[in-house]
Motif scaffolding. Structure first.
Motif, PDB file in Angstrom:
ATOM      1  N   VAL A   1      25.561  19.693  16.152  1.00 21.11           N
ATOM      2  CA  VAL A   1      24.741  20.348  17.169  1.00 21.11           C
ATOM      3  C   VAL A   1      23.824  19.324  17.841  1.00 21.11           C
ATOM      4  N   GLU A   2      23.688  19.456  19.151  1.00 16.11           N
ATOM      5  CA  GLU A   2      22.762  18.598  19.906  1.00 16.11           C
ATOM      6  C   GLU A   2      21.399  19.281  19.902  1.00 16.11           C
ATOM      7  N   LEU A   3      20.485  18.709  19.175  1.00 23.83           N
ATOM      8  CA  LEU A   3      19.149  19.316  19.124  1.00 23.83           C
ATOM      9  C   LEU A   3      18.188  18.426  19.888  1.00 23.83           C
ATOM     10  N   PRO A   4      17.145  18.998  20.490  1.00 19.26           N
ATOM     11  CA  PRO A   4      16.189  18.137  21.190  1.00 19.26           C
ATOM     12  C   PRO A   4      15.476  17.196  20.210  1.00 19.26           C
ATOM     13  N   ILE A   5      15.165  15.995  20.698  1.00 19.83           N
ATOM     14  CA  ILE A   5      14.383  15.041  19.903  1.00 19.83           C
ATOM     15  C   ILE A   5      13.021  14.930  20.592  1.00 19.83           C
ATOM     16  N   LEU A   6      12.004  15.474  19.988  1.00 19.94           N
ATOM     17  CA  LEU A   6      10.699  15.529  20.652  1.00 19.94           C
ATOM     18  C   LEU A   6       9.814  14.373  20.222  1.00 19.94           C
ATOM     19  N   ASP A   7       9.164  13.773  21.194  1.00 20.78           N
ATOM     20  CA  ASP A   7       8.223  12.692  20.899  1.00 20.78           C
ATOM     21  C   ASP A   7       6.886  13.331  20.528  1.00 20.78           C
ATOM     22  N   ILE A   8       6.627  13.373  19.220  1.00 24.93           N
ATOM     23  CA  ILE A   8       5.491  14.128  18.693  1.00 24.93           C
ATOM     24  C   ILE A   8       4.171  13.352  18.832  1.00 24.93           C
TER      25      ILE A   8
ATOM     26  N   TRP B   1      18.520  27.869  17.164  1.00 19.98           N
ATOM     27  CA  TRP B   1      18.935  27.143  15.967  1.00 19.98           C
ATOM     28  C   TRP B   1      17.900  27.156  14.852  1.00 19.98           C
ATOM     29  N   GLY B   2      16.632  27.247  15.227  1.00 17.82           N
ATOM     30  CA  GLY B   2      15.580  27.108  14.224  1.00 17.82           C
ATOM     31  C   GLY B   2      15.457  25.678  13.726  1.00 17.82           C
ATOM     32  N   PHE B   3      16.093  24.738  14.433  1.00 13.16           N
ATOM     33  CA  PHE B   3      16.067  23.327  14.041  1.00 13.16           C
ATOM     34  C   PHE B   3      15.824  22.443  15.255  1.00 13.16           C
ATOM     35  N   PHE B   4      15.111  21.356  15.082  1.00 11.98           N
ATOM     36  CA  PHE B   4      14.990  20.318  16.113  1.00 11.98           C
ATOM     37  C   PHE B   4      14.596  19.014  15.430  1.00 11.98           C
ATOM     38  N   HIS B   5      14.565  17.921  16.216  1.00 12.30           N
ATOM     39  CA  HIS B   5      14.178  16.619  15.663  1.00 12.30           C
ATOM     40  C   HIS B   5      12.839  16.182  16.240  1.00 12.30           C
TER      41      HIS B   5
ATOM     42  N   THR C   1      17.651  29.993   3.202  1.00 10.98           N
ATOM     43  CA  THR C   1      16.638  29.811   4.238  1.00 10.98           C
ATOM     44  C   THR C   1      15.401  29.297   3.509  1.00 10.98           C
ATOM     45  N   ASP C   2      14.520  28.612   4.240  1.00 14.89           N
ATOM     46  CA  ASP C   2      13.308  28.103   3.598  1.00 14.89           C
ATOM     47  C   ASP C   2      12.220  29.179   3.618  1.00 14.89           C
ATOM     48  N   MET C   3      11.340  29.108   2.621  1.00 15.82           N
ATOM     49  CA  MET C   3      10.284  30.122   2.526  1.00 15.82           C
ATOM     50  C   MET C   3       9.039  29.740   3.320  1.00 15.82           C
ATOM     51  N   SER C   4       9.115  28.614   3.991  1.00 19.26           N
ATOM     52  CA  SER C   4       7.935  28.030   4.638  1.00 19.26           C
ATOM     53  C   SER C   4       7.656  28.649   6.016  1.00 19.26           C
ATOM     54  N   CYS C   5       6.598  28.146   6.659  1.00 19.81           N
ATOM     55  CA  CYS C   5       6.459  28.324   8.112  1.00 19.81           C
ATOM     56  C   CYS C   5       7.313  27.266   8.797  1.00 19.81           C
ATOM     57  N   VAL C   6       7.016  25.989   8.493  1.00 12.70           N
ATOM     58  CA  VAL C   6       7.896  24.914   8.972  1.00 12.70           C
ATOM     59  C   VAL C   6       8.219  23.967   7.815  1.00 12.70           C
ATOM     60  N   THR C   7       9.417  23.379   7.901  1.00 15.23           N
ATOM     61  CA  THR C   7       9.856  22.371   6.931  1.00 15.23           C
ATOM     62  C   THR C   7      10.150  21.096   7.708  1.00 15.23           C
ATOM     63  N   ILE C   8       9.742  19.961   7.160  1.00 11.00           N
ATOM     64  CA  ILE C   8      10.064  18.672   7.789  1.00 11.00           C
ATOM     65  C   ILE C   8      10.920  17.885   6.793  1.00 11.00           C
ATOM     66  N   VAL C   9      12.106  17.474   7.237  1.00 12.36           N
ATOM     67  CA  VAL C   9      13.042  16.813   6.321  1.00 12.36           C
ATOM     68  C   VAL C   9      13.404  15.415   6.792  1.00 12.36           C
TER      69      VAL C   9
ATOM     70  N   THR D   1      14.129   9.386  12.959  1.00 13.59           N
ATOM     71  CA  THR D   1      13.716  10.720  13.405  1.00 13.59           C
ATOM     72  C   THR D   1      13.733  11.648  12.188  1.00 13.59           C
ATOM     73  N   LEU D   2      12.962  12.701  12.295  1.00 11.36           N
ATOM     74  CA  LEU D   2      12.902  13.678  11.201  1.00 11.36           C
ATOM     75  C   LEU D   2      13.459  15.008  11.698  1.00 11.36           C
ATOM     76  N   VAL D   3      13.989  15.783  10.771  1.00  9.96           N
ATOM     77  CA  VAL D   3      14.506  17.114  11.099  1.00  9.96           C
ATOM     78  C   VAL D   3      13.394  18.124  10.818  1.00  9.96           C
ATOM     79  N   VAL D   4      13.175  19.048  11.754  1.00 13.65           N
ATOM     80  CA  VAL D   4      12.193  20.109  11.506  1.00 13.65           C
ATOM     81  C   VAL D   4      12.929  21.444  11.563  1.00 13.65           C
ATOM     82  N   ASN D   5      12.637  22.317  10.620  1.00 13.51           N
ATOM     83  CA  ASN D   5      13.194  23.666  10.742  1.00 13.51           C
ATOM     84  C   ASN D   5      12.159  24.744  10.477  1.00 13.51           C
TER      85      ASN D   5
END
Ligand code: AKG
Ligand code: FE2
Length: 336
Positions: free
Chosen positions: A8-15, A34-38, A189-197, A231-235
């Motif tokens: 999947v092509e997910l956006p890569i955001l400059d945080i 997707w619930g996922f981005f980078h 699914t993760d139990m979090s609000c957000v997960t960073i992997v 880059t990191l994965v966020v979901n």
């Protein structure tokens, strides 16, 4: 035979920068579909990951008897051995906000040394950075909802959020048959609000699409520059899906192993509400005449629901916030 894979092509955001409107809208789309981005430019160096990886190898290559000193049957219970989540997966938990103390108490048992261990110091810094990043991410997600959402909702709802880390070691079987891809970590699914992997270059993280297909989330290309960060994965996790009344998607994902005899390293940060928080979607997100998709619930009750009764077992794989508090299965969002 090489099997062609969909990724999947997910956006890569400059945080590191305030996100321009175009990035906010790709963020909103990615969170919905997707619930996922980078993210990139998150401020964690390659060197930090190399150190974390080698400490992780040091810990996971200890004999099982040593690791079990901090395992499910010990009072510390920071280590989950193989054969709980899967035969190929073991993990070490480091709790915040005092990541140093948490890592150190595990290290003391494992290495019998009381002096500060560089590992714990790095994890303290890493945990703090992840906490800051999670806050930036939630602010951007709220901004992506439109004018005023961040100001109205950030403080009252997210100020007491907190997080913990899991350092994961996946050991692939010595041999794999053609096309054989055992699950290192089953669908959840993760139990979090957000997960960073952070996932290493081995790959294998997959997300389930709306159509019910497994799609690869590729590790980003290793960059030439030594100093440039990965880059990191966020979901999005279940708590945020429920809080947002399904505006944000907590997707099912898993990890498959496809390279024989290669260990895969990942480190996940889970950031979520305080235990006593009542998770209830604000009216502004439910909308006039809109349907409330979840019965309001207390955060810790959901976390307990996900834990197995048997002490020390891994979180239930397969149960989600919809099974716990969902008022109905939303059309098009149905579990495939
Ligand atoms: O190892 C990974 O890449 C992801 C791990 C994961 O999904 C989790 O720990 O919840
Ligand atoms: Fe996960």
């Amino acid at each position: 035979m090489s099997v062609s894979k969909a990724s999947v092509e997910l956006p890569i955001l400059d945080i590191s920068q305030p996100l321009p409107p175009s990035s906010l809208s790709s963020l909103a789309d990615a969170c919905k579909n997707w619930g996922f981005f980078h993210i990139k430019n998150h401020g964690i160096s390659k060197d930090t990951y190399n150190k974390l990886h080698s400490f992780s190898n040091e810990i996971f290559s200890l004999p099982s008897e040593t690791k079990l000193k901090i395992g499910p049957l010990s009072s510390l219970n920071t280590y989950t051995p193989h054969f709980i989540a899967s035969p190929f997966f073991e993990t070490l938990r480091v709790s915040g906000p005092n990541f140093l103390a948490s890592a150190q108490s595990s290290a003391d048992f494992l290495f019998n040394q009381k002096s500060p261990h560089q590992f714990s110091e790095i994890l303290q810094e890493y945990g703090e950075k992840m906490t800051e990043l999670s806050r930036k991410i939630i602010k951007n997600i709220l901004l992506s909802f439109g004018e005023g959402f961040e100001k109205t909702f950030h403080e009252p709802h997210f100020k007491n959020c907190h997080g913990y880390l899991r350092i994961n070691n996946y050991s692939a079987p010595e041999t794999l048959g053609d096309g054989e891809e055992p699950e290192g970590l089953g669908m959840h699914t993760d139990m979090s609000c957000v997960t960073i992997v952070y996932q290493d270059q081995t790959g294998g993280l997959q997300v389930k699409s709306n159509e019910g297909k497994w799609v690869d989330i590729d590790p980003c290309e290793e960059s030439e520059s030594k100093s440039e960060s990965e880059t990191l994965v966020v979901n999005i996790g279940d708590l945020l899906q429920a809080w947002s009344n399904d505006r944000l998607r907590s997707s099912e994902h898993r990890v498959v192993l496809r390279r024989p005899a290669i260990n895969r390293f990942s480190i996940a940060f889970f950031w979520g509400f305080e235990d006593e928080k009542v998770v209830s979607a604000p009216e502004e997100l439910v909308g006039d005449g809109g349907e409330r998709l979840y019965t309001p619930f207390v955060c810790s009750d959901y976390l307990k629901f996900r834990e197995n009764d048997e002490r020390g077992k891994f979180e239930k794989v397969g149960f989600t916030v919809r099974d716990f508090a969902g008022n109905r299965i939303k059309k098009g969002f149905e579990q495939k």
